[in-house]
Design a protein around this motif. Sequence first.
Motif, mmCIF file in Angstrom:
data_model
loop_
_atom_site.group_PDB
_atom_site.id
_atom_site.type_symbol
_atom_site.label_atom_id
_atom_site.label_comp_id
_atom_site.label_asym_id
_atom_site.label_seq_id
_atom_site.Cartn_x
_atom_site.Cartn_y
_atom_site.Cartn_z
ATOM 1 N N VAL A 263 70.207 32.315 42.553
ATOM 2 C CA VAL A 263 71.196 31.685 41.688
ATOM 3 C C VAL A 263 71.285 32.487 40.387
ATOM 4 N N GLY A 264 72.455 33.048 40.118
ATOM 5 C CA GLY A 264 72.669 33.839 38.912
ATOM 6 C C GLY A 264 73.835 33.296 38.105
ATOM 7 N N GLY A 265 74.293 34.079 37.148
ATOM 8 C CA GLY A 265 75.364 33.633 36.268
ATOM 9 C C GLY A 265 74.811 32.863 35.086
ATOM 10 N N GLY A 266 75.658 32.631 34.091
ATOM 11 C CA GLY A 266 75.208 31.996 32.863
ATOM 12 C C GLY A 266 74.571 30.638 33.058
ATOM 13 N N VAL A 294 62.048 28.923 53.032
ATOM 14 C CA VAL A 294 63.222 29.361 52.271
ATOM 15 C C VAL A 294 62.989 29.127 50.785
ATOM 16 N N GLU A 295 63.313 30.127 49.980
ATOM 17 C CA GLU A 295 63.122 30.045 48.533
ATOM 18 C C GLU A 295 64.471 29.938 47.827
ATOM 19 N N ILE A 296 64.495 29.210 46.723
ATOM 20 C CA ILE A 296 65.670 29.135 45.856
ATOM 21 C C ILE A 296 65.204 29.590 44.478
ATOM 22 N N VAL A 297 65.667 30.757 44.044
ATOM 23 C CA VAL A 297 65.137 31.391 42.833
ATOM 24 C C VAL A 297 66.266 31.848 41.917
ATOM 25 N N ARG A 298 65.923 32.136 40.676
ATOM 26 C CA ARG A 298 66.897 32.678 39.720
ATOM 27 C C ARG A 298 67.075 34.178 39.942
ATOM 28 N N ALA A 299 68.259 34.657 39.625
ATOM 29 C CA ALA A 299 68.533 36.093 39.644
ATOM 30 C C ALA A 299 67.715 36.786 38.558
ATOM 31 N N GLN A 300 67.514 38.090 38.715
ATOM 32 C CA GLN A 300 66.665 38.839 37.779
ATOM 33 C C GLN A 300 67.404 39.881 36.959
ATOM 34 N N LEU A 301 68.507 40.395 37.451
ATOM 35 C CA LEU A 301 69.123 41.559 36.810
ATOM 36 C C LEU A 301 70.091 41.232 35.687
ATOM 37 N N GLY A 302 70.473 39.966 35.554
ATOM 38 C CA GLY A 302 71.382 39.583 34.477
ATOM 39 C C GLY A 302 72.688 40.352 34.531
#
Length: 317
Positions: A263-266, A294-302
């Motif tokens: 999950v990414g984005g602001g 299954v994992e649900i994680v934050r994006a890393q690259l911004g």
Amino acid sequence: MSEKIYIGVDLGGTTVKLGICTEEGELLHKFEGPTDAEQGPETVLNRINEYSRALVGNSSFSWDQVAGVGAGIPGFMDIAEGFVKLSPNFPGFVNVPVKKGLEERFGKPVKINNDANVAVLGEAWAGAGKGVSTLVCYTLGTGVGGGVIVDGRLCTGFAGMAGELGHMQIVPDLEAIQCGCGQYGCLETVSSATGIIRMATDAVERGDSTTLTELGSITAKDVFDAAKAGDEVACRIVNRAAYYLGRAMAAVAVVINPQRFIVGGGVSAAGDVLLDPVREVFKKYTTNKANEGVEIVRAQLGNSAGVVGAAGLMLRG
């Protein structure tokens, strides 16, 4: 250090971001400049060419080392033929042969794709999805974008429309409102920053008891901050956004069976106040075999995800 380099272009409505990447996905140099979108397609393509050459010229590399250029562009496109069919935020971008136009300017091979797809590819190549062969990414911002990686390759579909995850019609008819795409009940209407702000504004206008009434202009961050502080209305809004995101993921899981959701984005900056209820809903609405491991994680690259992913189009797109 790799002798070959790849240029990634992340084309935005006001700014063009560019970067130089190695074959391993390492981002070495970045550059950005104004898009000048109001001046039309030719000017935009000229700007990309100028900025790319300046980027390489100010690095330790030569233009001869550029093995290819990838570009992520918002809008609808014919990926195979390299045409942008329509980009609503770019005046005159209707059936524009971007691939051909850039190849003529660069003298290098070019690949294009949707901006959300390239952000996913960036995360898969060098970010939160590194080392994972099958994953799904959601970008929660003004809208909801997304993309799908299956067996290490970006999935674009028959007409380039695969991964339009924000336009899954997930909200029941009685609760549904019209999305910017023209349909009703899209995930984007509830799980984007725009959707969260709309729900908060509606609550204030109804006279609901909430600390959000003290704010002149509500942002999505305001809603998450209020939820963290225990505001019941804000918690309800966040849980609704999380509920439909989790339901959407559950539907995708039985089709794709990804190892990881990113999950990414602001909006993802909210962290676990959003992701914890998403994880609960996802687990509730999937079978054990579809959610096991299954994992649900934050994006890393911004903000670098689009640049890295665009460069990666030449190797993994």
